[in-house]
Design an enzyme around this catalytic site. Structure first.
Site, mmCIF file in Angstrom:
data_model
loop_
_atom_site.group_PDB
_atom_site.id
_atom_site.type_symbol
_atom_site.label_atom_id
_atom_site.label_comp_id
_atom_site.label_asym_id
_atom_site.label_seq_id
_atom_site.Cartn_x
_atom_site.Cartn_y
_atom_site.Cartn_z
ATOM 1 N N PRO A 2 73.602 19.929 63.738
ATOM 2 C CA PRO A 2 74.143 21.038 64.659
ATOM 3 C C PRO A 2 75.373 21.417 64.833
ATOM 4 C CG PRO A 2 72.882 19.036 65.586
ATOM 5 C CD PRO A 2 73.117 18.749 64.237
ATOM 6 N N GLU A 3 75.521 22.544 64.863
ATOM 7 C CA GLU A 3 76.706 23.036 65.412
ATOM 8 C C GLU A 3 77.108 23.569 66.715
ATOM 9 O OE1 GLU A 3 78.194 26.054 62.072
ATOM 10 O OE2 GLU A 3 76.585 25.066 60.833
ATOM 11 N N HIS A 105 62.898 6.128 64.049
ATOM 12 C CA HIS A 105 64.130 6.800 64.200
ATOM 13 C C HIS A 105 64.548 7.073 65.870
ATOM 14 C CE1 HIS A 105 64.138 6.568 59.865
ATOM 15 N NE2 HIS A 105 63.309 7.727 59.962
ATOM 16 N N ARG A 124 69.117 10.090 59.974
ATOM 17 C CA ARG A 124 69.909 9.754 59.029
ATOM 18 C C ARG A 124 71.071 8.978 59.780
ATOM 19 N NH1 ARG A 124 71.891 15.166 56.016
ATOM 20 N NH2 ARG A 124 72.989 13.946 54.724
ATOM 21 N N ARG A 165 99.134 27.114 54.564
ATOM 22 C CA ARG A 165 97.834 26.172 54.212
ATOM 23 C C ARG A 165 97.420 26.550 52.785
ATOM 24 N NH1 ARG A 165 95.666 23.325 58.229
ATOM 25 N NH2 ARG A 165 94.645 22.368 56.663
#
Length: 286
Positions: A2-3, A105, A124, A165
């Site tokens: 998730p962002e 899980h 995970r 950069r």
DNA sequence: CCGCGGGCCTGCGCGC
DNA sequence: TGCGCGCAGGCCCGCG
């Protein structure tokens, strides 16, 4: 995971069940996720009233009445499964599950004094839970850059951060020190809208390009939050419906598809940068 | 200091 | 049908 938009969606979904309510029991079902959990976390959670849920970057922060804050990161595959309690009525958020015995899980189960249950499920196990003094800070939060919707995130800031950069702009926007909350999907979408090739070196962008990135980042994230956060297969809404924004992806996961830019005859390409897939149109992203 | 690659985990979909 | 491989939304850390 998730962002930022998905984390914000989860925060909003949890808030009505947790804010103002007391954690009656905390079932910590394994000693670690990505990092070891505090060995006494269950005791430190039990009996605490949740004063508020905040979000910082991709972290959810739960401030407790005893002066500690719970730090939660969903990692790649973390989900919050919700079972409403007495008086919760119609839950606004998604991820509503019926009460059931813990499943595979299910690592952490919080039961509120209302009977509501919040289950952290993470196949995970890249997720993280920790606790720290609310008045202090946490090592994982230090070094995170400005929130994209805050005043501190500006063209001046971004130009300063990107100047000189020699890293690809893709990697620079994924760097949480430059701007908080972007992940692989939304960086791809932002660069597409900006017409910038993901392999362009960050320091090579001109001032106008950098300035345009700021509102585009806000647009993409705001649209995704508005859509309730996108949900891929690790991030499914409880009723099995997928989020809306994923259908609005213009490049992510669309290798070989025609470019969405009007008049563009290009197709979406995929390259790998730093081990992560980048999707883009080589015709209109330079 | 900076940039890159490895590692952490499980599950899924694909090709053979 | 079964199996191995590549891939997955993140982030820390060590190396050069």
């Amino acid at each position: 995971m998730p962002e930022l938009p998905e984390v914000e969606t989860v925060r909003r979904g949890l808030a009505p069940l947790m804010e103002g309510h007391v954690i009656a029991t905390a079932d910590i079902r394994r000693p670690d996720l990505r990092w070891p959990l505090p060995p006494d976390m269950a005791q430190r959670l039990t009996g605490q009233r949740v004063l508020g849920l905040r979000r910082r970057s991709k972290y959810i922060l739960a401030d407790l009445s005893g002066g500690e804050t719970v730090l939660i990161h969903l990692g790649m595959s973390g989900r919050m499964l919700i079972a409403p309690g007495a008086g919760d009525g119609q839950i606004l958020g998604d991820y509503v599950h019926a009460h059931a015995a813990p499943q595979t899980h299910d690592h952490i189960v919080l039961t509120m004094d209302t009977g509501a249950r919040v289950t952290f499920n993470d196949p995970r196990r890249f997720g993280m839970w920790d606790m720290f003094p609310t008045a202090g800070t946490h090592p994982l939060l230090e070094g995170i850059g400005p929130e994209p919707f805050g005043n501190a995130f500006s063209d001046v800031w971004l130009a300063k951060r990107l100047a000189g950069r020699r890293t690809p702009i893709k990697a620079a926007l994924l760097d949480q020190a430059n701007v908080a909350g972007l992940g692989n999907i939304y960086v791809c979408e932002v660069l597409f809208r900006a017409g910038i090739h993901p392999a362009r070196l960050a320091g090579d962008l001109d001032g106008g390009q950098v300035a345009r990135l700021v509102p585009l980042i806000r647009d993409v994230l705001a649209e995704a939050i508005e859509a309730g956060g996108s949900s891929l297969r690790d991030y499914r809404q409880a009723d099995g419906e997928l989020g809306y924004f994923q259908h609005a992806f213009r490049v992510y996961g669309r290798e070989g598809a025609p470019c969405a830019t009007p008049g563009c005859t290009g197709t979406i390409s995929r390259i790998v940068q730093s081990g992560r897939s980048s999707f883009f149109c080589a015709a209109c992203q330079r």
